[in-house]
Design a protein around this motif. Structure first.
Motif, PDB file in Angstrom:
ATOM      1  N   LEU A  35     -43.153  13.378  32.003  1.00 20.13           N
ATOM      2  CA  LEU A  35     -42.126  14.411  31.909  1.00 20.13           C
ATOM      3  C   LEU A  35     -40.783  13.721  31.693  1.00 20.13           C
ATOM      4  CD1 LEU A  35     -41.094  17.343  32.238  1.00 20.13           C
ATOM      5  CD2 LEU A  35     -41.114  16.968  34.726  1.00 20.13           C
ATOM      6  N   VAL A  36     -40.115  14.048  30.600  1.00 17.88           N
ATOM      7  CA  VAL A  36     -38.828  13.444  30.249  1.00 17.88           C
ATOM      8  C   VAL A  36     -37.734  14.487  30.439  1.00 17.88           C
ATOM      9  CG1 VAL A  36     -37.452  12.381  28.424  1.00 17.88           C
ATOM     10  CG2 VAL A  36     -39.904  11.880  28.592  1.00 17.88           C
ATOM     11  N   ASP A  37     -36.733  14.143  31.253  1.00 18.61           N
ATOM     12  CA  ASP A  37     -35.673  15.095  31.579  1.00 18.61           C
ATOM     13  C   ASP A  37     -34.397  14.756  30.818  1.00 18.61           C
ATOM     14  OD1 ASP A  37     -34.017  16.949  32.654  1.00 18.61           O
ATOM     15  OD2 ASP A  37     -34.128  16.240  34.720  1.00 18.61           O
ATOM     16  N   PHE A  38     -34.112  15.540  29.764  1.00 17.64           N
ATOM     17  CA  PHE A  38     -32.899  15.359  28.986  1.00 17.64           C
ATOM     18  C   PHE A  38     -31.789  16.324  29.406  1.00 17.64           C
ATOM     19  CE2 PHE A  38     -35.417  13.494  25.215  1.00 17.64           C
ATOM     20  CZ  PHE A  38     -35.121  12.200  25.618  1.00 17.64           C
ATOM     21  N   ASP A  39     -31.931  16.964  30.564  1.00 16.63           N
ATOM     22  CA  ASP A  39     -30.906  17.867  31.065  1.00 16.63           C
ATOM     23  C   ASP A  39     -30.024  17.113  32.054  1.00 16.63           C
ATOM     24  OD1 ASP A  39     -29.371  19.855  32.304  1.00 16.63           O
ATOM     25  OD2 ASP A  39     -30.966  21.343  32.107  1.00 16.63           O
ATOM     26  N   PRO A  40     -28.704  17.072  31.844  1.00 14.80           N
ATOM     27  CA  PRO A  40     -27.814  16.327  32.749  1.00 14.80           C
ATOM     28  C   PRO A  40     -27.867  16.785  34.206  1.00 14.80           C
ATOM     29  CG  PRO A  40     -26.671  16.858  30.715  1.00 14.80           C
ATOM     30  CD  PRO A  40     -27.969  17.607  30.684  1.00 14.80           C
ATOM     31  N   GLN A  41     -28.389  17.967  34.469  1.00 15.16           N
ATOM     32  CA  GLN A  41     -28.481  18.424  35.853  1.00 15.16           C
ATOM     33  C   GLN A  41     -29.580  17.674  36.627  1.00 15.16           C
ATOM     34  OE1 GLN A  41     -27.821  22.807  36.548  1.00 15.16           O
ATOM     35  NE2 GLN A  41     -28.174  22.867  34.345  1.00 15.16           N
ATOM     36  N   GLY A  42     -30.513  17.050  35.925  1.00 15.81           N
ATOM     37  CA  GLY A  42     -31.550  16.267  36.577  1.00 15.81           C
ATOM     38  C   GLY A  42     -32.458  17.069  37.485  1.00 15.81           C
ATOM     39  N   GLN A  43     -32.658  18.337  37.175  1.00 15.11           N
ATOM     40  CA  GLN A  43     -33.398  19.197  38.086  1.00 15.11           C
ATOM     41  C   GLN A  43     -34.907  19.003  38.037  1.00 15.11           C
ATOM     42  OE1 GLN A  43     -31.964  23.189  37.323  1.00 15.11           O
ATOM     43  NE2 GLN A  43     -30.183  22.882  38.640  1.00 15.11           N
ATOM     44  N   ALA A  44     -35.411  18.361  37.010  1.00 13.01           N
ATOM     45  CA  ALA A  44     -36.852  18.094  36.978  1.00 13.01           C
ATOM     46  C   ALA A  44     -37.241  17.187  38.144  1.00 13.01           C
ATOM     47  CB  ALA A  44     -37.244  17.464  35.645  1.00 13.01           C
ATOM     48  N   ALA A  45     -36.405  16.188  38.418  1.00 11.24           N
ATOM     49  CA  ALA A  45     -36.666  15.304  39.559  1.00 11.24           C
ATOM     50  C   ALA A  45     -36.611  16.087  40.864  1.00 11.24           C
ATOM     51  CB  ALA A  45     -35.660  14.155  39.582  1.00 11.24           C
ATOM     52  N   GLY A  95     -33.567  12.210  34.668  1.00 11.39           N
ATOM     53  CA  GLY A  95     -32.213  12.274  34.140  1.00 11.39           C
ATOM     54  C   GLY A  95     -31.237  12.576  35.258  1.00 11.39           C
ATOM     55  N   ASP A  96     -29.958  12.407  34.973  1.00  9.06           N
ATOM     56  CA  ASP A  96     -28.902  12.766  35.919  1.00  9.06           C
ATOM     57  C   ASP A  96     -27.626  13.012  35.132  1.00  9.06           C
ATOM     58  OD1 ASP A  96     -27.969  10.250  35.251  1.00  9.06           O
ATOM     59  OD2 ASP A  96     -28.131   9.400  37.261  1.00  9.06           O
TER      60      ASP A  96
END
Length: 259
Positions: A35-45, A95-96
């Protein structure tokens, strides 16, 4: 390796919830999933009980994407929970807030449309599926994340603005197809559906009228999805017998037919 991108230019439509559950569901089905998180909110983590980190930043900005491999994390929660089950094979490139900086750099450099597709090739021998969560934006990283996709899932809230948002994605797909996109739309996923309200029913009917068989079975509005995210668990772990678990399992089953 198949790449599945979850995208919509409109925010608040359940992209991260969908990406996380799709990734976990595919891992539960025996796939090795990143799972790759390209959202700056980092909510996948956060949704998986992990800490946001700048992994996506390094994938997007380093000249050698192999160096981003060190940021890949097993999707095991920081606080061990007996309820976090069947995550074998599920990994996260987190992401973050640094991802926002990466987006600025990425856009300023005017990277080619296939930049993300090429960067993801470093994971080709390690994973069966890459699921990408994107930020609600136009062009730049999101455009290149869609171009990297073999399959595109478009979550859309069943509200007044749903048709407008999906229409923009459709026009966007037409444009990148003319630029060589080889992927295809897996489906439009109605989210936050509430059959008790006339607005939800009418807008779901409008989606079917305009997009036909491309509309997938809806995900109902449910507080349990917010609750499980707050616990760092997916609904498959938090409430496996809940309707939301069955609905996201239906999405996973649909995707499995195309892998």
């Amino acid at each position: 390796m198949k790449v599945i991108t979850v995208a919509n230019q409109k925010g608040g439509v359940g992209k991260t919830t969908t990406a996380v559950h799709l990734a976990h569901g595919l891992a539960r089905a025996g796939k090795r999933v990143l799972l790759v998180d390209f959202d700056p909110q980092g909510q996948a983590a956060t949704a998986l009980g992990l800490k946001p980190e700048p992994g996506a930043f390094y994938l997007l900005t380093l000249p050698d994407p192999h160096m981003a491999k060190q940021w890949v994390r097993p999707a095991l929660p920081l606080s061990p929970s007996p309820r976090a089950k069947h995550r074998e094979g599920l990994y996260l490139l987190p992401g973050d807030a640094a991802t926002a900086t990466a987006q600025i750099v990425f856009n300023a450099q005017n990277r080619p449309l296939d930049a993300i597709a090429n960067a993801l090739q470093v994971f080709r021998k390690s994973f069966d599926v890459v699921v990408i969560d994107t930020a609600p934006s136009v062009g730049g990283v999101q455009e290149r994340a869609v171009f990297a996709a073999d399959l595109l899932v478009v979550p859309t809230a069943v509200d007044y603005l749903a048709l407008e948002g999906v229409a923009k994605v459709r026009d966007f797909m037409v444009r990148i197809t003319g630029q060589g996109w080889q992927g295809r739309l897996l489906g439009i996923l109605p989210t936050f559906f509430d059959e008790r309200t006339r607005e939800s029913r009418q807008n779901l009917n409008l989606l079917h009228r305009h997009f036909g068989d491309a509309v997938l079975s809806p995900i109902h509005r449910s507080t349990v999805l917010r609750e499980c995210s707050a616990e760092g668990l997916t609904v498959f772990e938090y409430a496996p017998s809940h309707r939301a678990a069955r609905e996201y399992q239906a999405l996973v089953d649909t995707v499995m037919k195309h892998l």
